[in-house]
Design an enzyme around this catalytic site. Structure first.
Site, PDB file in Angstrom:
ATOM      1  CG  HIS A  23      -9.692  -4.517  30.368  1.00 47.63           C
ATOM      2  ND1 HIS A  23      -9.105  -5.698  30.735  1.00 47.63           N
ATOM      3  CD2 HIS A  23      -9.045  -4.133  29.228  1.00 47.63           C
ATOM      4  CE1 HIS A  23      -8.160  -6.018  29.872  1.00 47.63           C
ATOM      5  NE2 HIS A  23      -8.112  -5.076  28.941  1.00 47.63           N
ATOM      6  CD  GLU A  24     -10.688  -1.267  26.873  1.00 46.01           C
ATOM      7  OE1 GLU A  24      -9.669  -0.593  26.589  1.00 46.01           O
ATOM      8  OE2 GLU A  24     -10.808  -2.467  26.564  1.00 46.01           O
TER       9      GLU A  24
ATOM     10  N   GLY B 259       0.776  -1.235   0.000  1.00 45.80           N
ATOM     11  CA  GLY B 259       0.000   0.000   0.000  1.00 45.80           C
ATOM     12  C   GLY B 259       0.802   1.275   0.000  1.00 45.80           C
TER      13      GLY B 259
END
Length: 612
Positions: free
Chosen positions: A409-410, A191
């Site tokens: 968690h985040e 790409g």
């Protein structure tokens, strides 16, 4: 055919029979009327075996079915001269129809036979043309792409400009003894624009241009690929000076004699022929071969030596200025809103290739059309970036225990991104699920300088390990050992890789500045099937112990930082559950109000965000 004709006759006769049965005279009644003198006129039709009868005082004719031979009727008609008799036979087309049907069958058979013969001849021609080159040939370059249409790879363009100049003005170089380069190898990640750059070279030079893929040389028949190489170079020499572009050359140029059980004979013969054509006993003056690959490590050494591919041009991922130029090119036909800043998008997308940036603007345009907006806005750009990097947005979770665990968690990741000194700043944290099983994510704004240089410090790598363990540490601190989930599986893989590389490759442990392992053991590239041990069993035990010790220390550090900010985590989780997404600026503001963040960390974060 006979059966068809019988059915047609039956269909034609059925209305007559129905009329006869309902309104007409019978044959015996006709004889009786003739004897009694009640018949004025009879028109006989032997072909149809009918008779049209007009009775006395009647204006209409009645149809009567007669036989093929009618001796009684003919005898009565001869004995009654007052009855006017006329015979009008209908033309009998049965023979013509039958012949026409048979001719149609014969023509169909002949046509099918000719089609079979033609296909057979084409198959024979294809069998004989296996060795012909399948390269697309353009006598005059009509690619429609020039160097001005290629952005983000200025260094590669500058280096390739010499090739264009040589093709246009070869005497400028040959006058001082310079030799035309035989081949150019474009190397870069997928790409980055290698094929586009080759098209631009052709468009700038304006010379005959052959383009082919490496996989088109190889067939199931031995010797076909070599024959195609010979045919390609023969055509190229006839049209010199010209360009030959081979895309994905690693399909045919892999190292010879590699892999389990030896190599591929057909591919190796094709490669041998390519090597000979590029630099053998015969010269190929005026023919420049341009090849592209994203796997230069698998190419044969003989292919890369001077005299064949004299130059290797690196087409790397674009920097900030390169991304800005690429965005400007692809934004020409896009309707952008007033709030869109291409500079901001360029800074938000480090590590994106040219194809990624084109896809980004296209996804944003699709989202804009779906939302029925007149122009692309900032929200569409943000959603497009998330869709490319993380996945498609799904329906938000209901307020449940699962949603709360994901939030903690985040927030663990996001809080460490803000508090750790050597981590990149937070861009946003969300608990909206994404396709692919992603329940939520905390996204960073990566440092441009660090990505461009490719250098990592020991302190930065340790902070990366601590950051990766932030989600698991948050679950441990809040819910305890029994409630730790499998959500950190991908994080633990990152931790294992980083910690082992620090110990075995980068010499960042107590074992000293030595490389204890090789990074790759690829069997099918000529590497060893069972890689031999590069250290003793005792050293392997020490490596495992140091990797585990490093990961454990980082995990304890993550747990300690989150435990010290336990109340702040609860505040952030409640806000995140309510809003489902917090951007980096608001997150840092909340953290600054409730926690003691190091001044250097805040200063670096503010400076980084301000530059964006």
């Amino acid at each position: 055919m006979a059966a068809t004709w019988a059915i047609l006759q039956a269909l034609m006769a059925s209305p007559v029979l129905a009329q006869h049965q309902n309104n007409g005279l019978s044959y015996s009644e006709l004889l009786e009327r003739v004897r009694s003198g009640q018949v004025e006129r009879i028109e006989l039709d032997p072909a149809r075996q009918t008779a049209q009868v007009r009775l006395e005082g009647a204006d209409d004719l009645q149809e009567v079915r007669i036989f093929e031979e009618n001796p009684d009727l003919m005898s009565l008609l001869r004995n009654n001269p007052d009855v006017e008799v006329e015979i009008n036979p209908t033309p009998d087309n049965s023979f013509a129809v039958g012949m026409l049907g048979q001719l149609m069958i014969i023509f169909l058979l002949i046509g099918g036979l000719m089609l079979i013969i033609r296909r057979s001849s084409q198959s024979g021609n294809n069998a004989l043309s296996f060795g012909k080159s399948r390269a697309r040939f353009h006598m005059e370059s009509k690619t429609g792409v020039v160097f001005d249409d290629v952005a983000g790879i200025e260094e590669a363009k500058e280096e390739l400009q010499e090739v264009v100049t040589f093709l246009k003005q070869p005497e400028k170089f040959t006058a001082i003894g310079a030799r035309i380069p035989r081949g150019l190898l474009l190397v870069g990640a997928p790409g980055t624009g290698k094929t586009l750059l080759a098209r631009a070279i052709s468009g700038e030079a304006g010379v005959p241009f052959f383009s082919i893929s490496g996989s088109e040389f190889v067939e199931m028949f031995v010797g076909v690929g070599a024959s195609r190489v010979r045919d390609l170079f023969r055509k190229a020499k006839e049209n010199a000076p010209c360009l030959i572009f081979i895309d994905e050359i690693d399909a045919v140029g892999r190292q010879r004699g590699t892999g389990i059980g030896g190599g591929n004979d057909e591919r190796e013969q094709t490669l041998n022929q390519l090597l000979t054509e590029m630099d053998g006993f015969e010269g190929n003056s005026g023919v420049i071969v341009i090849a592209a690959t994203n796997r230069p490590d698998v190419l044969d050494a003989a292919l890369l030596r001077p005299g064949r591919f004299d130059r290797q041009v690196s087409v790397s991922l674009p920097t900030y200025n390169g991304r800005l130029g690429i965005l400007e090119v692809h934004a020409r036909n896009k309707k952008l809103g007033d709030d869109i800043s291409l500079e901001k998008i360029a800074r938000r997308t480090p590590g994106f290739s040219g194809a990624d940036l084109a896809n980004l603007l296209n996804e944003a345009a699709i989202l804009t059309a779906r939302r029925r907006k007149p122009a692309i806005g900032e929200s569409e750009i943000e959603d497009a970036i998330d869709r490319i990097t993380v996945g498609l947005k799904l329906q938000p979770l209901l307020d449940s225990k699962k949603k709360r665990i994901i939030a903690y968690h985040e927030v663990g990741h996001a809080l460490l991104m803000t508090l750790l000194k050597n981590s990149d700043p937070l861009n946003k944290v969300t608990i909206v699920p994404r396709s692919g099983g992603v329940g939520g994510f905390a996204q960073q704004i990566y440092s441009e300088d660090m990505l461009d240089s490719g250098l990592e410090t020991r302190a930065r790598m340790i902070d990366r390990i601590v950051l990766a363990l932030g989600g698991r540490a948050a679950e441990q601190v809040v819910f305890g050992d029994a409630e730790v989930t499998v959500g950190a599986a991908s994080d633990l893989k990152v931790v294992s890789t980083l910690a082992r590389n620090m110990v075995t490759l980068y010499g960042m442990s107590e074992l000293g500045p030595v490389a204890l392992e090789s990074p790759n053991h690829e069997v099918f590239l000529g590497r060893e099937l069972m890689p031999s041990s590069e250290h003793s069993e005792e050293m392997a035990t020490q490596i495992d112990r140091h990797v585990r010790s490093l990961a454990q220390r980082c995990y304890e550090e993550a747990c300690q930082i989150l435990q010290e900010n336990r109340a702040l985590m609860d505040v952030l989780v409640e806000i995140l559950i309510e809003k489902e997404e917090i951007d980096g600026e608001n997150f840092r503001r909340i953290v600054a109000e409730h926690a003691k963040v190091p001044e250097t960390k805040l200063a670096n974060t503010v400076e980084t965000v301000a530059s964006i």
